[in-house]
Design a protein around this motif. Structure first.
Motif, PDB file in Angstrom:
ATOM      1  N   GLU A   1     -21.498 -16.378   3.810  1.00 32.36           N
ATOM      2  CA  GLU A   1     -20.643 -15.776   4.828  1.00 32.36           C
ATOM      3  C   GLU A   1     -21.005 -16.332   6.198  1.00 32.36           C
ATOM      4  O   GLU A   1     -22.184 -16.478   6.530  1.00 32.36           O
ATOM      5  CB  GLU A   1     -20.799 -14.260   4.839  1.00 32.36           C
ATOM      6  N   TYR A   2     -19.962 -16.635   6.983  1.00 32.36           N
ATOM      7  CA  TYR A   2     -20.134 -17.144   8.338  1.00 32.36           C
ATOM      8  C   TYR A   2     -19.308 -16.290   9.285  1.00 32.36           C
ATOM      9  O   TYR A   2     -18.143 -15.994   9.003  1.00 32.36           O
ATOM     10  CB  TYR A   2     -19.650 -18.601   8.434  1.00 32.36           C
ATOM     11  N   LYS A   3     -19.909 -15.896  10.384  1.00 28.21           N
ATOM     12  CA  LYS A   3     -19.159 -15.201  11.429  1.00 28.21           C
ATOM     13  C   LYS A   3     -18.210 -16.210  12.051  1.00 28.21           C
ATOM     14  O   LYS A   3     -18.584 -17.343  12.337  1.00 28.21           O
ATOM     15  CB  LYS A   3     -20.099 -14.618  12.494  1.00 28.21           C
ATOM     16  N   PHE A   4     -16.988 -15.784  12.240  1.00 30.97           N
ATOM     17  CA  PHE A   4     -15.939 -16.698  12.678  1.00 30.97           C
ATOM     18  C   PHE A   4     -14.882 -15.868  13.376  1.00 30.97           C
ATOM     19  O   PHE A   4     -14.646 -14.723  12.987  1.00 30.97           O
ATOM     20  CB  PHE A   4     -15.323 -17.368  11.436  1.00 30.97           C
ATOM     21  N   HIS A   5     -14.242 -16.397  14.371  1.00 29.40           N
ATOM     22  CA  HIS A   5     -13.217 -15.632  15.081  1.00 29.40           C
ATOM     23  C   HIS A   5     -11.954 -16.468  15.231  1.00 29.40           C
ATOM     24  O   HIS A   5     -11.878 -17.337  16.098  1.00 29.40           O
ATOM     25  CB  HIS A   5     -13.741 -15.181  16.450  1.00 29.40           C
ATOM     26  N   ILE A   6     -10.988 -16.212  14.323  1.00 33.78           N
ATOM     27  CA  ILE A   6      -9.688 -16.858  14.405  1.00 33.78           C
ATOM     28  C   ILE A   6      -8.621 -15.811  14.099  1.00 33.78           C
ATOM     29  O   ILE A   6      -8.929 -14.722  13.627  1.00 33.78           O
ATOM     30  CB  ILE A   6      -9.542 -18.055  13.429  1.00 33.78           C
ATOM     31  N   THR A   7      -7.377 -16.170  14.378  1.00 32.68           N
ATOM     32  CA  THR A   7      -6.250 -15.312  14.043  1.00 32.68           C
ATOM     33  C   THR A   7      -5.294 -16.117  13.174  1.00 32.68           C
ATOM     34  O   THR A   7      -4.878 -17.208  13.543  1.00 32.68           O
ATOM     35  CB  THR A   7      -5.525 -14.833  15.317  1.00 32.68           C
ATOM     36  N   VAL A   8      -4.976 -15.579  12.010  1.00 29.05           N
ATOM     37  CA  VAL A   8      -4.034 -16.211  11.083  1.00 29.05           C
ATOM     38  C   VAL A   8      -2.995 -15.155  10.719  1.00 29.05           C
ATOM     39  O   VAL A   8      -3.349 -14.039  10.346  1.00 29.05           O
ATOM     40  CB  VAL A   8      -4.732 -16.715   9.803  1.00 29.05           C
ATOM     41  N   ASN A   9      -1.725 -15.519  10.866  1.00 30.31           N
ATOM     42  CA  ASN A   9      -0.635 -14.583  10.573  1.00 30.31           C
ATOM     43  C   ASN A   9      -0.764 -13.291  11.382  1.00 30.31           C
ATOM     44  O   ASN A   9      -0.416 -12.220  10.921  1.00 30.31           O
ATOM     45  CB  ASN A   9      -0.556 -14.259   9.082  1.00 30.31           C
ATOM     46  N   GLY A  10      -1.298 -13.415  12.584  1.00 28.11           N
ATOM     47  CA  GLY A  10      -1.461 -12.257  13.445  1.00 28.11           C
ATOM     48  C   GLY A  10      -2.650 -11.380  13.089  1.00 28.11           C
ATOM     49  O   GLY A  10      -2.899 -10.379  13.738  1.00 28.11           O
ATOM     50  N   LEU A  11      -3.400 -11.749  12.066  1.00 31.41           N
ATOM     51  CA  LEU A  11      -4.564 -10.975  11.635  1.00 31.41           C
ATOM     52  C   LEU A  11      -5.839 -11.617  12.158  1.00 31.41           C
ATOM     53  O   LEU A  11      -6.035 -12.820  12.000  1.00 31.41           O
ATOM     54  CB  LEU A  11      -4.633 -10.914  10.103  1.00 31.41           C
ATOM     55  N   LYS A  12      -6.691 -10.806  12.745  1.00 26.91           N
ATOM     56  CA  LYS A  12      -7.970 -11.324  13.231  1.00 26.91           C
ATOM     57  C   LYS A  12      -8.934 -11.460  12.063  1.00 26.91           C
ATOM     58  O   LYS A  12      -9.135 -10.525  11.304  1.00 26.91           O
ATOM     59  CB  LYS A  12      -8.547 -10.401  14.296  1.00 26.91           C
ATOM     60  N   ILE A  13      -9.488 -12.642  11.943  1.00 30.34           N
ATOM     61  CA  ILE A  13     -10.458 -12.921  10.882  1.00 30.34           C
ATOM     62  C   ILE A  13     -11.809 -13.129  11.544  1.00 30.34           C
ATOM     63  O   ILE A  13     -11.947 -13.961  12.441  1.00 30.34           O
ATOM     64  CB  ILE A  13     -10.035 -14.150  10.060  1.00 30.34           C
ATOM     65  N   GLU A  14     -12.792 -12.368  11.083  1.00 31.81           N
ATOM     66  CA  GLU A  14     -14.107 -12.416  11.712  1.00 31.81           C
ATOM     67  C   GLU A  14     -15.193 -12.973  10.803  1.00 31.81           C
ATOM     68  O   GLU A  14     -16.313 -13.191  11.235  1.00 31.81           O
ATOM     69  CB  GLU A  14     -14.493 -11.020  12.205  1.00 31.81           C
ATOM     70  N   THR A  15     -14.849 -13.180   9.542  1.00 27.92           N
ATOM     71  CA  THR A  15     -15.824 -13.720   8.595  1.00 27.92           C
ATOM     72  C   THR A  15     -15.129 -14.713   7.672  1.00 27.92           C
ATOM     73  O   THR A  15     -14.045 -14.441   7.177  1.00 27.92           O
ATOM     74  CB  THR A  15     -16.441 -12.591   7.737  1.00 27.92           C
ATOM     75  N   VAL A  16     -15.763 -15.845   7.465  1.00 31.35           N
ATOM     76  CA  VAL A  16     -15.290 -16.813   6.478  1.00 31.35           C
ATOM     77  C   VAL A  16     -16.310 -16.800   5.338  1.00 31.35           C
ATOM     78  O   VAL A  16     -17.510 -16.905   5.573  1.00 31.35           O
ATOM     79  CB  VAL A  16     -15.177 -18.228   7.077  1.00 31.35           C
TER      80      VAL A  16
END
Length: 78
Positions: free
Chosen positions: A7-22
């Motif tokens: 798991e990696y902490k990550f901050h992106i938005t895809v399809n309007g959803l905030k993603i904080e972990t990859v």
């Protein structure tokens, strides 16, 4: 080769959803570890930021997205 998902902490938005972990499953390492790494996967995931994609599968709590072509470095399509 690690058999655990990483798991990696990550901050992106895809399809309007905030993603904080990859979460990266190590299955790619069995056949592709010489050309693919977690670092490369994270760079490719970053290219999804701010975009909209159809997801192709959902296995709660995960959703799987596909981007047909990703340009990485000059002249290289992954």
């Amino acid at each position: 080769m690690s058999k655990k998902r990483r798991e990696y902490k990550f901050h992106i938005t895809v399809n309007g959803l905030k993603i904080e972990t990859v979460i990266i499953d190590p299955h790619y390492e069995e056949k592709h570890s010489s050309v693919i790494s977690d670092k490369l996967i994270l760079k490719l995931v970053q290219t999804l930021d701010g975009e909209y994609y159809d997801f192709i599968d959902e296995k709660s709590p995960f959703k799987y997205f596909v981007k047909d072509e990703i340009e990485y470095e000059i002249g290289c399509i992954v």
